[in-house]
Design a protein around this motif. Structure first.
Motif, PDB file in Angstrom:
ATOM      1  N   VAL A 133       1.327  18.310  -3.492  1.00 44.04           N
ATOM      2  CA  VAL A 133       0.271  17.859  -2.584  1.00 44.04           C
ATOM      3  C   VAL A 133      -0.531  16.684  -3.153  1.00 44.04           C
ATOM      4  O   VAL A 133      -1.322  16.079  -2.446  1.00 44.04           O
ATOM      5  N   ASN A 134      -0.311  16.356  -4.420  1.00 40.95           N
ATOM      6  CA  ASN A 134      -1.061  15.281  -5.071  1.00 40.95           C
ATOM      7  C   ASN A 134      -0.288  13.967  -4.963  1.00 40.95           C
ATOM      8  O   ASN A 134       0.859  13.876  -5.395  1.00 40.95           O
ATOM      9  N   LEU A 135      -0.903  12.966  -4.358  1.00 42.94           N
ATOM     10  CA  LEU A 135      -0.312  11.644  -4.192  1.00 42.94           C
ATOM     11  C   LEU A 135      -1.089  10.659  -5.055  1.00 42.94           C
ATOM     12  O   LEU A 135      -2.320  10.578  -4.939  1.00 42.94           O
ATOM     13  N   VAL A 136      -0.395   9.904  -5.885  1.00 44.84           N
ATOM     14  CA  VAL A 136      -1.060   8.970  -6.802  1.00 44.84           C
ATOM     15  C   VAL A 136      -0.455   7.580  -6.627  1.00 44.84           C
ATOM     16  O   VAL A 136       0.762   7.412  -6.698  1.00 44.84           O
ATOM     17  N   THR A 137      -1.309   6.603  -6.407  1.00 45.32           N
ATOM     18  CA  THR A 137      -0.902   5.206  -6.335  1.00 45.32           C
ATOM     19  C   THR A 137      -1.558   4.484  -7.499  1.00 45.32           C
ATOM     20  O   THR A 137      -2.781   4.501  -7.627  1.00 45.32           O
ATOM     21  N   ILE A 138      -0.734   3.867  -8.352  1.00 43.34           N
ATOM     22  CA  ILE A 138      -1.234   3.089  -9.490  1.00 43.34           C
ATOM     23  C   ILE A 138      -0.895   1.631  -9.209  1.00 43.34           C
ATOM     24  O   ILE A 138       0.276   1.284  -9.043  1.00 43.34           O
ATOM     25  N   ILE A 139      -1.933   0.796  -9.154  1.00 40.79           N
ATOM     26  CA  ILE A 139      -1.734  -0.612  -8.818  1.00 40.79           C
ATOM     27  C   ILE A 139      -2.107  -1.481 -10.011  1.00 40.79           C
ATOM     28  O   ILE A 139      -3.238  -1.449 -10.486  1.00 40.79           O
ATOM     29  N   ALA A 140      -1.130  -2.274 -10.492  1.00 35.37           N
ATOM     30  CA  ALA A 140      -1.388  -3.294 -11.507  1.00 35.37           C
ATOM     31  C   ALA A 140      -1.922  -4.514 -10.773  1.00 35.37           C
ATOM     32  O   ALA A 140      -1.224  -5.104  -9.941  1.00 35.37           O
ATOM     33  N   VAL A 141      -3.173  -4.879 -11.057  1.00 35.78           N
ATOM     34  CA  VAL A 141      -3.836  -5.979 -10.362  1.00 35.78           C
ATOM     35  C   VAL A 141      -4.003  -7.149 -11.330  1.00 35.78           C
ATOM     36  O   VAL A 141      -4.488  -6.967 -12.450  1.00 35.78           O
ATOM     37  N   ASP A 142      -3.598  -8.336 -10.897  1.00 39.36           N
ATOM     38  CA  ASP A 142      -3.732  -9.516 -11.753  1.00 39.36           C
ATOM     39  C   ASP A 142      -5.160  -9.694 -12.233  1.00 39.36           C
ATOM     40  O   ASP A 142      -6.105  -9.677 -11.418  1.00 39.36           O
ATOM     41  N   ASN A 143      -5.344  -9.863 -13.525  1.00 38.52           N
ATOM     42  CA  ASN A 143      -6.639 -10.170 -14.152  1.00 38.52           C
ATOM     43  C   ASN A 143      -7.737  -9.160 -13.854  1.00 38.52           C
ATOM     44  O   ASN A 143      -8.916  -9.503 -13.846  1.00 38.52           O
ATOM     45  N   GLU A 144      -7.349  -7.930 -13.558  1.00 41.84           N
ATOM     46  CA  GLU A 144      -8.298  -6.848 -13.268  1.00 41.84           C
ATOM     47  C   GLU A 144      -7.786  -5.569 -13.919  1.00 41.84           C
ATOM     48  O   GLU A 144      -6.596  -5.444 -14.179  1.00 41.84           O
ATOM     49  N   PRO A 145      -8.686  -4.588 -14.116  1.00 41.54           N
ATOM     50  CA  PRO A 145      -8.191  -3.277 -14.549  1.00 41.54           C
ATOM     51  C   PRO A 145      -7.336  -2.664 -13.436  1.00 41.54           C
ATOM     52  O   PRO A 145      -7.483  -3.022 -12.266  1.00 41.54           O
ATOM     53  N   PRO A 146      -6.444  -1.758 -13.778  1.00 44.80           N
ATOM     54  CA  PRO A 146      -5.604  -1.154 -12.745  1.00 44.80           C
ATOM     55  C   PRO A 146      -6.425  -0.300 -11.790  1.00 44.80           C
ATOM     56  O   PRO A 146      -7.491   0.198 -12.155  1.00 44.80           O
ATOM     57  N   GLN A 147      -5.916  -0.139 -10.602  1.00 46.23           N
ATOM     58  CA  GLN A 147      -6.528   0.758  -9.636  1.00 46.23           C
ATOM     59  C   GLN A 147      -5.690   2.020  -9.545  1.00 46.23           C
ATOM     60  O   GLN A 147      -4.456   1.957  -9.571  1.00 46.23           O
ATOM     61  N   VAL A 148      -6.369   3.158  -9.444  1.00 47.78           N
ATOM     62  CA  VAL A 148      -5.689   4.434  -9.277  1.00 47.78           C
ATOM     63  C   VAL A 148      -6.304   5.125  -8.071  1.00 47.78           C
ATOM     64  O   VAL A 148      -7.515   5.339  -8.021  1.00 47.78           O
ATOM     65  N   PHE A 149      -5.454   5.437  -7.099  1.00 45.35           N
ATOM     66  CA  PHE A 149      -5.892   6.152  -5.907  1.00 45.35           C
ATOM     67  C   PHE A 149      -5.200   7.505  -5.901  1.00 45.35           C
ATOM     68  O   PHE A 149      -3.985   7.583  -6.097  1.00 45.35           O
ATOM     69  N   ILE A 150      -5.971   8.557  -5.680  1.00 50.56           N
ATOM     70  CA  ILE A 150      -5.418   9.906  -5.603  1.00 50.56           C
ATOM     71  C   ILE A 150      -5.758  10.472  -4.227  1.00 50.56           C
ATOM     72  O   ILE A 150      -6.919  10.471  -3.827  1.00 50.56           O
ATOM     73  N   GLU A 151      -4.738  10.931  -3.533  1.00 49.64           N
ATOM     74  CA  GLU A 151      -4.906  11.465  -2.187  1.00 49.64           C
ATOM     75  C   GLU A 151      -4.212  12.817  -2.087  1.00 49.64           C
ATOM     76  O   GLU A 151      -3.333  13.132  -2.885  1.00 49.64           O
ATOM     77  N   HIS A 152      -4.581  13.579  -1.072  1.00 48.34           N
ATOM     78  CA  HIS A 152      -3.942  14.869  -0.802  1.00 48.34           C
ATOM     79  C   HIS A 152      -2.923  14.670   0.310  1.00 48.34           C
ATOM     80  O   HIS A 152      -3.235  14.084   1.356  1.00 48.34           O
ATOM     81  N   ARG A 153      -1.720  15.150   0.093  1.00 50.46           N
ATOM     82  CA  ARG A 153      -0.622  14.994   1.053  1.00 50.46           C
ATOM     83  C   ARG A 153      -1.029  15.368   2.475  1.00 50.46           C
ATOM     84  O   ARG A 153      -0.740  14.645   3.435  1.00 50.46           O
ATOM     85  N   ASP A 154      -1.701  16.503   2.616  1.00 52.43           N
ATOM     86  CA  ASP A 154      -1.985  17.019   3.957  1.00 52.43           C
ATOM     87  C   ASP A 154      -2.928  16.136   4.759  1.00 52.43           C
ATOM     88  O   ASP A 154      -2.979  16.245   5.980  1.00 52.43           O
ATOM     89  N   ASN A 155      -3.658  15.254   4.085  1.00 57.60           N
ATOM     90  CA  ASN A 155      -4.511  14.303   4.808  1.00 57.60           C
ATOM     91  C   ASN A 155      -3.689  13.215   5.488  1.00 57.60           C
ATOM     92  O   ASN A 155      -4.197  12.521   6.370  1.00 57.60           O
TER      93      ASN A 155
END
Length: 175
Positions: A133-155
């Motif tokens: 049920v845990n969804l994780v998106t890790i984004i490598a962003v140019d010249n920025e710290p990475p972004q991490v988004f965590i969502e619940h599958r059922d949403n």
């Protein structure tokens, strides 16, 4: 709207460049998570920079990996795909997706990522019997710290089903 604004030819050029970079960054992450000794060998400096920006997240938050680049399908959804990573994120079994971006993203701009990840979670459960049920998106962003988004599958399952139905409707009626 973006394609209309920049023009089809320019949009295709930008999309190809982004896809090539995203594939390369994904490849270096996969090699790193597979513990390959020379994981960065042969990659362009910008790709290595993108990888290095997410390396701390990988080291500190990803635990046991159950699958990488696994082909999945769902009879229920009528879909197939290839998940980037199924592993423990902060100790929770998760669908983990790796992305790249030139700029920081707002969650409302990347809902398609969460929809896709929810499909992978359903496919994984259908194939293995193990729910995720845990969804994780890790984004490598140019010249920025990475972004991490965590969502619940059922949403995201209702939006996934709505998208599948809309696709079928358009295919059926040709619009």
């Amino acid at each position: 709207k973006w394609r209309a604004r920049v023009g089809e030819e320019e949009a295709n050029k930008i999309s190809r460049r982004a896809s090539t970079r995203g594939t390369a960054v994904h490849s270096i992450i996969e090699k790193y998570l597979d513990n390959e000794e020379n994981y960065a060998e042969g990659f362009m400096p910008n790709v290595v920079d993108n990888f290095e920006s997410v390396r701390q997240v990988l080291d500190e938050r990803i635990g046991a990996i159950h699958a990488q680049e696994a082909a999945l399908y769902s009879s229920y959804l009528g879909l197939a795909g290839r998940v980037d990573c199924v592993g423990e994120f902060d100790g929770v079994l998760s669908i983990i997706d790796f992305k790249t971006s030139k700029k920081l993203k707002k969650p409302e701009w990347i809902t398609n990522y969460f929809i896709q990840e929810s499909a992978y979670a359903i496919m994984w459960e259908e194939r293995t019997g193990v729910p995720i049920v845990n969804l994780v998106t890790i984004i490598a962003v140019d010249n920025e710290p990475p972004q991490v988004f965590i969502e619940h599958r059922d949403n995201w399952v209702p939006k996934l089903l709505e998208t599948i139905n809309e696709y079928k409707r358009r295919k059926l009626f040709g619009n």
